[in-house]
Structures are given as C-alpha cells and as structure tokens.
Design an enzyme around this catalytic site. Structure first.
Site: not given
Ligand code: 5GP
Ligand code: ZN
Length: 113
Positions: A31, A86, A92-93, A99-100
């Site tokens: 990330d 999310n 909260g995406q 995605h995980l």
C-alpha cells in the site's frame, strides 16, 4: 480491464508499485500509504468494482490464500494479522477495484473505526 481504473493500471504496469506477488489470477503490492508495518493489497487481475460484483467464491478464496501466503513470507503469520475488504461508502472503499488489505506487524484494535 478498466482503462481508467488505478489498480488495473498497476496490473498493466502503467503505474509503478512494489509488487510482492503475481500469478495468473492475482497481484499483490505494498500500500502506498501503509496503516501498519505490513500493509499489502491483494487484487484479482480481472476488474471487479467491489465485493458486490463477485459471484464466483474462488475469486475471494484466492485473495485470502494469497494474503495468508504473503503473511508467512513477511513473518507475521504466527504473531497475527488482519484481512479486510472495504465495500462502498460506509465500508470506506476509496478505490473501485476489489482489493483485500493484509495488515500486520502490530496489534490491531477491535472494533474497527
Ligand atoms: P480502500 O480505502 O479502497 O479500502 O483501499 C485503497 C487503498 O489503496 C488505500 O489503503 C490507499 O492507500 C491505497 N492506494 C491508493 N492509491 C494507491 C497507489 O497509487 N498505489 C498503491 N500502492 N496504493 C494505493
Ligand atoms: Zn480495475
């Protein structure tokens, strides 16, 4: 593939990312704004906007098993980690490609905010 999707662009290597896994089905990378000492995103190569768009359970199963494998490689499998998907506004995406999150290397509080 979605032309203007950020994560599809990372898959196509149009945008650089620190990749930690690449297979026919999944890609994983660090990330850009890590929320824990280990913060990796695992995504399917095939574009899906969110978990709401998935009908094949194998898609989510693969994301989870890739995350568990990366956790072992990052040395956090025994200490523990959290996996999060999310979904949409309340979840909260912020990036509309499924995605995980794999988060670890510190203690996670509960419940999440
Ligand atoms: P969400 O908020 O949708 O659950 O997670 C999206 C994640 O993508 C966030 O944790 C954010 O830091 C990360 N992210 C956003 N843009 C980029 C980027 O360009 N590169 C990488 N590696 N991560 C990104
Ligand atoms: Zn995409």
């Amino acid at each position: 593939m979605a032309a203007d999707c950020l994560f599809c662009r990372i898959i196509r290597k149009e945008i650089p990312a620190k990749l930690v896994h690449e297979s026919d089905e999944c890609v994983a990378f660090h990330d850009i704004d890590p929320k824990a000492p280990v913060h990796v995103l695992v995504i399917p190569r095939e574009h899906a906007g969110s978990l709401n768009d998935i009908s094949d359970p194998a898609v989510v199963g693969r994301l989870a098993l890739v995350a568990a494998d990366i956790a072992r490689r990052e040395g956090i499998a025994e200490s523990g980690y959290r996996t999060v998907i999310n979904t949409n506004r309340d979840g909260g995406q912020t990036v509309s490609h499924l995605h995980l999150h794999l988060l670890g290397g510190r203690h996670m509080s509960w419940p999440p905010g």
